[in-house]
Design a protein around this motif. Sequence first.
Motif, PDB file in Angstrom:
ATOM      1  N   VAL A  89       0.839  -1.207   0.000  1.00 17.59           N
ATOM      2  CA  VAL A  89       0.000   0.000   0.000  1.00 17.59           C
ATOM      3  C   VAL A  89       0.869   1.250   0.000  1.00 17.59           C
ATOM      4  O   VAL A  89       0.598   2.224  -0.724  1.00 17.59           O
ATOM      5  N   GLN A  90       1.916   1.242   0.800  1.00 14.89           N
ATOM      6  CA  GLN A  90       2.798   2.414   0.865  1.00 14.89           C
ATOM      7  C   GLN A  90       3.488   2.678  -0.461  1.00 14.89           C
ATOM      8  O   GLN A  90       3.834   3.818  -0.780  1.00 14.89           O
ATOM      9  N   GLY A  91       3.684   1.648  -1.287  1.00 16.78           N
ATOM     10  CA  GLY A  91       4.328   1.821  -2.584  1.00 16.78           C
ATOM     11  C   GLY A  91       3.375   2.013  -3.739  1.00 16.78           C
ATOM     12  O   GLY A  91       3.809   2.085  -4.897  1.00 16.78           O
ATOM     13  N   ALA A  92       2.084   2.115  -3.445  1.00 18.65           N
ATOM     14  CA  ALA A  92       1.087   2.227  -4.523  1.00 18.65           C
ATOM     15  C   ALA A  92       1.202   3.573  -5.232  1.00 18.65           C
ATOM     16  O   ALA A  92       1.329   4.613  -4.584  1.00 18.65           O
ATOM     17  N   PRO A  93       1.129   3.589  -6.572  1.00 16.89           N
ATOM     18  CA  PRO A  93       1.147   4.869  -7.303  1.00 16.89           C
ATOM     19  C   PRO A  93      -0.148   5.630  -7.086  1.00 16.89           C
ATOM     20  O   PRO A  93      -1.221   5.034  -6.907  1.00 16.89           O
ATOM     21  N   LEU A  94      -0.053   6.955  -7.103  1.00 16.77           N
ATOM     22  CA  LEU A  94      -1.233   7.799  -6.926  1.00 16.77           C
ATOM     23  C   LEU A  94      -2.033   7.850  -8.221  1.00 16.77           C
ATOM     24  O   LEU A  94      -1.481   7.891  -9.310  1.00 16.77           O
ATOM     25  N   ALA A  95      -3.366   7.869  -8.066  1.00 19.26           N
ATOM     26  CA  ALA A  95      -4.255   7.985  -9.221  1.00 19.26           C
ATOM     27  C   ALA A  95      -4.760   9.414  -9.401  1.00 19.26           C
ATOM     28  O   ALA A  95      -5.302   9.751 -10.448  1.00 19.26           O
ATOM     29  N   GLY A  96      -4.608  10.264  -8.382  1.00 18.25           N
ATOM     30  CA  GLY A  96      -5.035  11.654  -8.485  1.00 18.25           C
ATOM     31  C   GLY A  96      -6.516  11.872  -8.289  1.00 18.25           C
ATOM     32  O   GLY A  96      -7.049  12.933  -8.632  1.00 18.25           O
ATOM     33  N   VAL A  97      -7.214  10.890  -7.716  1.00 14.97           N
ATOM     34  CA  VAL A  97      -8.649  10.990  -7.465  1.00 14.97           C
ATOM     35  C   VAL A  97      -8.909  10.494  -6.049  1.00 14.97           C
ATOM     36  O   VAL A  97      -8.512   9.372  -5.710  1.00 14.97           O
TER      37      VAL A  97
END
Length: 203
Positions: free
Chosen positions: A113-121
């Motif tokens: 989870v900490q390494g998940a890329p941001l989706a911007g939403v």
Amino acid sequence: MFIGAQVSLYPMTSDFVGVILSGLEALAPYRDHLRIQTDDMSTLMVGAPEPLFGAMRDLFAGAARSPAHVTMHATISRGCPGEPDEPSCRCEVLAVAQGLPLADRQAQALAAVQGAPLAGVEIDVQFSLYVLGQDRHMDEIYGCIDFLKSSGTFLTSKNFCTRLRGDAGAVFETLRQAFLRFGPAEGHVTIDLTASANSPSRR
């Protein structure tokens, strides 16, 4: 093993067709990795958890980029004894994870989870995890809840479900890890999920 989801999108706008179609366009990169079938009720996606949760994330994030309030409901399942084996659903993480102690699985889930890329939403989700056909199923569920509370996406516990909030990238990675790392590798595990974005109640 059979892994899949039935997903329905509900935009609260007169331009609901446009919002739904824009969401479905986001599935294009996943069509080589998932079996995807859309009808007038829902979209079925069948395949391994990595592309499956990525497709659900991008479907919902694509729809949520409109200003309209949009919700999504999904029923997600792995290991249903009534479904045939599907080669595309093969997932090494499931087999490896289930050989580890609960604390190690929680730590690996947090790292993902900490390494998940941001989706911007930013989105809100409430979901329930069901570990079926296992005597000690509540140990797995409580272990998952402990992970959720440390995930950075946890909002609150509710009757029968858990509420998450945050960037769609982190939230859907939290869901993927809950699905992958809790419950027996060959057992039947399901998630009932409702997602919401742009709700006027939040404003």
